[in-house]
Design a protein around this motif. Structure first.
Motif, PDB file in Angstrom:
ATOM      1  N   ARG A  82      24.147  32.887  30.199  1.00 16.08           N
ATOM      2  CA  ARG A  82      24.084  34.123  31.269  1.00 16.08           C
ATOM      3  C   ARG A  82      23.447  34.162  32.147  1.00 16.08           C
ATOM      4  O   ARG A  82      23.480  34.617  33.142  1.00 16.08           O
ATOM      5  N   ASN A  83      22.401  34.253  31.884  1.00 10.90           N
ATOM      6  CA  ASN A  83      21.565  33.058  33.192  1.00 10.90           C
ATOM      7  C   ASN A  83      20.627  31.762  33.467  1.00 10.90           C
ATOM      8  O   ASN A  83      20.318  31.196  33.361  1.00 10.90           O
ATOM      9  N   PRO A  84      22.384  30.910  33.849  1.00 13.93           N
ATOM     10  CA  PRO A  84      21.449  29.927  34.097  1.00 13.93           C
ATOM     11  C   PRO A  84      20.910  29.975  35.497  1.00 13.93           C
ATOM     12  O   PRO A  84      20.622  30.301  36.364  1.00 13.93           O
ATOM     13  N   LYS A  86      20.795  28.125  38.224  1.00 13.92           N
ATOM     14  CA  LYS A  86      20.974  27.275  39.385  1.00 13.92           C
ATOM     15  C   LYS A  86      22.554  27.866  39.199  1.00 13.92           C
ATOM     16  O   LYS A  86      22.697  26.738  38.360  1.00 13.92           O
ATOM     17  N   ILE A  87      23.571  28.158  40.584  1.00 12.71           N
ATOM     18  CA  ILE A  87      24.588  27.931  40.833  1.00 12.71           C
ATOM     19  C   ILE A  87      24.696  27.446  41.750  1.00 12.71           C
ATOM     20  O   ILE A  87      24.511  27.682  42.556  1.00 12.71           O
ATOM     21  N   LYS A 115      25.008  30.217  44.357  1.00 13.23           N
ATOM     22  CA  LYS A 115      26.250  31.668  43.757  1.00 13.23           C
ATOM     23  C   LYS A 115      25.172  32.362  42.843  1.00 13.23           C
ATOM     24  O   LYS A 115      24.158  31.152  42.427  1.00 13.23           O
ATOM     25  N   THR A 117      23.082  34.771  39.685  1.00 15.23           N
ATOM     26  CA  THR A 117      23.836  34.793  38.488  1.00 15.23           C
ATOM     27  C   THR A 117      24.100  36.386  38.509  1.00 15.23           C
ATOM     28  O   THR A 117      25.274  36.477  37.509  1.00 15.23           O
ATOM     29  N   THR A 118      24.568  36.982  38.776  1.00  8.40           N
ATOM     30  CA  THR A 118      25.192  38.502  39.373  1.00  8.40           C
ATOM     31  C   THR A 118      26.225  38.409  39.543  1.00  8.40           C
ATOM     32  O   THR A 118      27.868  39.296  39.424  1.00  8.40           O
ATOM     33  N   LEU A 120      28.561  35.847  37.676  1.00  6.60           N
ATOM     34  CA  LEU A 120      29.118  35.350  36.659  1.00  6.60           C
ATOM     35  C   LEU A 120      29.526  36.421  35.829  1.00  6.60           C
ATOM     36  O   LEU A 120      28.992  37.082  35.419  1.00  6.60           O
ATOM     37  N   ASP A 252      21.430  24.123  34.476  1.00  6.17           N
ATOM     38  CA  ASP A 252      22.149  23.937  36.462  1.00  6.17           C
ATOM     39  C   ASP A 252      23.632  23.858  35.781  1.00  6.17           C
ATOM     40  O   ASP A 252      24.396  22.445  35.227  1.00  6.17           O
TER      41      ASP A 252
END
Length: 287
Positions: A82-84, A86-87, A115, A117-118, A120, A252
């Motif tokens: 749900r919360n990497p 970093k993307i 990107k 996390t919102t 995702l 990540d």
């Protein structure tokens, strides 16, 4: 080994994928007395994926056959994380796509973007086209998931810090990017503009590069298809490149480029197909 995050009674739990479906890590712990983390975030954050895979390859796969599995048709896959931390994404990384865009990346310097996390979403969740006169596209890409905290990783070491790979879809507001190339980050930051899953596949189970195909699919029809040998920047190079700029952390995610993008309209279904992987499919809706 293949891992997934399964949603049960509103809770997302880690599972190993086998021929019968999905075996929860919680069940594995209860039956064997092991103490593996029971979420994908926990497995990655505690750097347990390599150890779990070693157990799996040393007879664990056969042992799992006696455990109760959630049938694939009954399981609801959530995003792997749900919360990497970093993307990241790489642009114009296949020769065909770079030619289409008339882009020649500087030697050794890939086009890259982040990107939030919102942005995702996971398998089956809707890509929501934002209000206004936008031209939104989707691109299928191989996603790298980092498994170890690391910095200054050489290309020779890079595969050793990767927990696994997963299908991803990268969405872009092409009208915004077309107004000015400097708006690349803005064009990719909208809610629901990044999807990944359903499975995290460890490097030892990935195909050889020539058989590792990447397809952008729209409404069941393949629009673009290539293989990993057509990458301008290889997977080891990409990991090494990012690790020179920043500390890479477990969880990540790095997208590695696409063979091509497809325009999206409400009612469509966008899909990423990677050779040897369960496909990632997302419906498209209007905001």
């Amino acid at each position: 080994m293949k891992l997934a995050s399964i949603r049960l009674d509103g809770i997302e739990k880690a599972a190993i994928v086998n021929s019968e479906g999905y075996v929860l890590l919680g069940m594995l712990n209860a039956v064997t007395g092991s103490a593996w983390s029971e979420t994908i975030a926990g497995l990655l954050g505690n750097e347990e994926v390599d150890g779990l895979n070693a157990w799996y390859r040393a007879g664990g796969a056969e042992e799992l056959a006696r455990f109760e599995a959630i049938p694939a048709g009954e399981a609801v896959c959530a995003p792997l994380l749900r919360n990497p931390p970093k993307i990241w994404g790489i642009g114009a990384n296949y020769t065909e796509k770079a030619a289409e865009m008339a882009v020649t990346p500087p030697e050794g310097e890939p086009i890259c973007f982040m990107k939030p996390t919102t942005a995702l979403i996971g398998p089956g969740e809707a890509i929501v086209l934002p209000k206004g006169e936008h031209r939104i596209t989707a691109e299928a890409e191989i996603g790298i998931v980092i498994g170890k905290s690391c910095k200054h990783v050489s290309e020779a070491e890079a595969m050793g810090v990767i927990a696994g790979f997963t299908p991803t879809l990268d969405m872009t507001a092409q009208d915004i990017h077309a107004r000015n190339p400097r708006f690349l980050g803005r064009s990719k930051c909208f809610d629901t503009f990044f999807s990944f899953g359903p499975h995290l596949v460890t490097p030892d189970e990935c195909p050889d590069p020539a058989q590792w195909t990447v397809e952008t699919v729209l409404n069941g029809e393949s629009a673009y298809r290539t293989d990993v040998t057509r990458m301008i920047y290889s997977i080891p190079y990409i990991v090494s490149y990012f690790s020179e700029m920043m500390t890479l952390q477990p969880g990540d995610v790095i997208m590695t480029g696409t063979p091509g993008s497809v325009p999206l309209r409400p009612g469509d279904a966008a899909e990423c197909r990677l050779g040897g992987f369960e496909p990632l499919i997302n419906p498209v809706a209007a905001e």
